[in-house]
Design an enzyme around this catalytic site. Sequence first.
Site, mmCIF file in Angstrom:
data_model
loop_
_atom_site.group_PDB
_atom_site.id
_atom_site.type_symbol
_atom_site.label_atom_id
_atom_site.label_comp_id
_atom_site.label_asym_id
_atom_site.label_seq_id
_atom_site.Cartn_x
_atom_site.Cartn_y
_atom_site.Cartn_z
ATOM 1 N N GLY A 263 72.816 -42.677 -18.817
ATOM 2 C CA GLY A 263 74.563 -42.383 -19.396
ATOM 3 C C GLY A 263 75.025 -43.295 -20.976
ATOM 4 C CD GLU A 290 77.201 -45.338 -18.780
ATOM 5 O OE1 GLU A 290 77.521 -45.675 -19.726
ATOM 6 O OE2 GLU A 290 75.810 -45.067 -18.163
ATOM 7 C CG HIS A 293 79.910 -49.740 -20.815
ATOM 8 N ND1 HIS A 293 79.335 -51.115 -22.038
ATOM 9 C CD2 HIS A 293 78.502 -49.070 -20.093
ATOM 10 C CE1 HIS A 293 78.423 -51.292 -21.149
ATOM 11 N NE2 HIS A 293 77.699 -50.053 -21.074
ATOM 12 C CE1 TYR A 380 72.570 -51.212 -17.964
ATOM 13 C CE2 TYR A 380 71.260 -52.772 -19.673
ATOM 14 C CZ TYR A 380 72.066 -51.959 -19.484
ATOM 15 O OH TYR A 380 72.044 -50.701 -20.424
ATOM 16 N NE ARG A 547 68.477 -43.288 -16.187
ATOM 17 C CZ ARG A 547 69.001 -43.709 -15.079
ATOM 18 N NH1 ARG A 547 69.075 -41.843 -14.332
ATOM 19 N NH2 ARG A 547 69.525 -44.626 -15.138
HETATM 20 N N1 BES Z 1 74.730 -48.796 -22.980
HETATM 21 C C1 BES Z 1 74.296 -48.510 -22.509
HETATM 22 C C2 BES Z 1 72.906 -47.624 -22.630
HETATM 23 C C3 BES Z 1 71.904 -47.761 -23.648
HETATM 24 C C4 BES Z 1 71.522 -48.905 -23.534
HETATM 25 C C5 BES Z 1 71.868 -47.520 -25.069
HETATM 26 C C6 BES Z 1 71.001 -49.730 -25.133
HETATM 27 C C7 BES Z 1 71.037 -47.350 -25.822
HETATM 28 C C8 BES Z 1 70.502 -49.134 -25.946
HETATM 29 C C9 BES Z 1 74.666 -47.578 -20.878
HETATM 30 O O1 BES Z 1 75.913 -47.945 -20.551
HETATM 31 C C10 BES Z 1 73.689 -47.566 -19.846
HETATM 32 O O2 BES Z 1 73.766 -49.283 -19.281
HETATM 33 N N2 BES Z 1 73.270 -46.944 -19.203
HETATM 34 C C11 BES Z 1 72.444 -47.312 -17.678
HETATM 35 C C12 BES Z 1 73.149 -46.316 -16.759
HETATM 36 C C13 BES Z 1 72.816 -47.763 -15.189
HETATM 37 C C14 BES Z 1 73.096 -49.089 -15.639
HETATM 38 C C15 BES Z 1 74.295 -46.884 -14.465
HETATM 39 C C16 BES Z 1 70.387 -45.730 -17.985
HETATM 40 O O3 BES Z 1 70.917 -45.604 -18.757
HETATM 41 O O4 BES Z 1 70.281 -46.369 -16.682
HETATM 42 ZN ZN ZN Z 2 76.348 -49.968 -19.934
#
Ligand code: BES
Ligand code: ZN
Length: 601
Positions: A263, A290, A293, A380, A547
């Site tokens: 996401g 998301e 955020h 994270y 992904r």
């Molecule tokens: N903002 C991020 C995605 C991102 C991070 C895009 C760094 C580009 C550079 C997004 O909020 C995210 O963390 N997505 C995770 C979701 C998961 C932690 C629930 C993902 O894509 O895995």
């Molecule tokens: Zn994130």
Amino acid sequence: MRNERLFEKDPHSYYRPGQPRMKHLRWEVEVDFAGRRLSCLAVIDFDGGGETNLDLRNLEITGITDGDDQPLTYQVSLSHPVLGECLTLTVPDGKPQVKIHYWTSPQASGLQWLTPEQTQGKRHSYLFSQGEPLHARSYLPCQDTPGVRFTFNACLTVPEALRGLMAANEHVSREIKDGLAVEMWRMTKPIPSYLFTLVIGDIASRDITNRCRVYAEPELVDAAAAEFADVGEMMVAAEKLFGMYDWGRFDLNMMPSSFPYGGMENPCFTCLTPTLVVGDRSMVNVIAHELAHSWTGNLVTNATWTDFWLNEGWTNYVEWRICEELYGRDAMMLQAALLQRELDRDFRDLAARGMHQYTALGSYVPGTLDPDDIFTRVPYCKGAQFLMKVEEAVSRERFDAFIRKYIETFRFTSITTATFLDFVAAELPGALEAVKSWRWIGGLGLPENAPKIESPLIVEVERYAETDGILASDEARGWSSNQWLLYLELVPRDGLKSEFAEELDRAFALSTKANADVRFAFLLLAIEAGYAGANDAVANFLSKVGRLKYLQPLYREMSKTMAGLAWAQNVFARVRSGYHPIATAQVERILGEAEKRLAKI
Ligand code: BES
Ligand code: ZN
């Protein structure tokens, strides 16, 4: 409030603090699917006159004028592999406005152009952008640093059969002219450039609540609306923690399956991988993430990519809190345990690459290093556990009051780790010492005082991972996707036999599960077990999803041996045209590093 690093330069942008900053953008775009280019006019209002720098990557500038259409002189630097080019110009004093006419490149790193065959419906082309972290500059000349915010108006001209959508809080109009649709958007809340997003495609929508609608290709839209029916409750849970939702709408867009993330929190318009539509709501934690955020990241933003953990650690912590509220503490702990296993894998990978310093939350990311190349679960999981630890030290009640004050104090600003730590020291005296904050921010690996991640759901899985009774287990038939995921992470890799992977799949059909996370985890185990019977399934999976969370570990695991590397290169050559440029760059890096490592042996 002290915010000293805001006056220092972001190493990932040519913008220098003190220079005129962009305040508002008027963006006019015509899309050319045949040429894979956007023809654009960016009219940028600055907060004052003087010399300033904008970031570009691979843009073809055809003219720059002042607000009265008089030509302006400008310079474009040579290209830097991480930063792209620097555009230097002098913003006029009286009317601090600049108009830039430009074309994007067909190779723009932040745009993916899809042929009709690469979409669900297979009838229309599709285009989407991804800005975070450094890609907005490949479709917008801008001060591409999260420390600069701007509002915008956008006017997208697209084929009549398509929608032109943007991450903005007001859809002003859609008008048809000469077989083309002109869609106008207005964003009245200031955003950093990495959240500037457009999507163009054959897109339908369904309302889920009065604040949330899901957009998707027509084939997927009903299933998506059913999958995300919990979003109303999630918004209530999030508002209870953070205070009011500030962005008006919280719409969701199901992206094509090549979307490189689970996401992306573009304001008012979260973009999601279609693999979340499982049928059993087993991946809705991504929505909680998301949504979170909207406060931590989009309202309170990391000042530079060094401070990325402020975006993701906070958001992950709040994702856990929302999941705890909606699905209970046991389920939340299981989620946390899973992320911790992924973190362990990242620790090992960083160590193998000689980049162990990036296991510290506060590790400096220089401009010579692309944040995409060190994307891990450290910000994270370690970030969220740090905050969990502070919560433990001060009590939930005090921490929740702190969260609200934190958001209230820093909303619509970009802050550094130092500012955050100062704020904690002032608001929660003694807490940083109690949790040994230096071990979290400056120390490597996971500190010994990390909070305990415990749940009966975890114990049950651990019991099977430690013994080998799984194949005859009835209990495991009732496992949730997350329990399977944890099991697949915990199975000991020493002496892992290919027959075991084969039997596991025969008993529980893991390679054909609806949940893509489970399919991925099984395929990863199959590669580690040397189970060649799964090779076709691996190649097939790699051709269907883009992904990064899946691609990176799979290609890394495949390329551990010479024969495996040849296989990985072969699969990549066949499927790469369907990948997003960001994913292509990462797979190329992984295969390149494997080649170097194997050549040394
Ligand atoms: N903002 C991020 C995605 C991102 C991070 C895009 C760094 C580009 C550079 C997004 O909020 C995210 O963390 N997505 C995770 C979701 C998961 C932690 C629930 C993902 O894509 O895995
Ligand atoms: Zn994130």
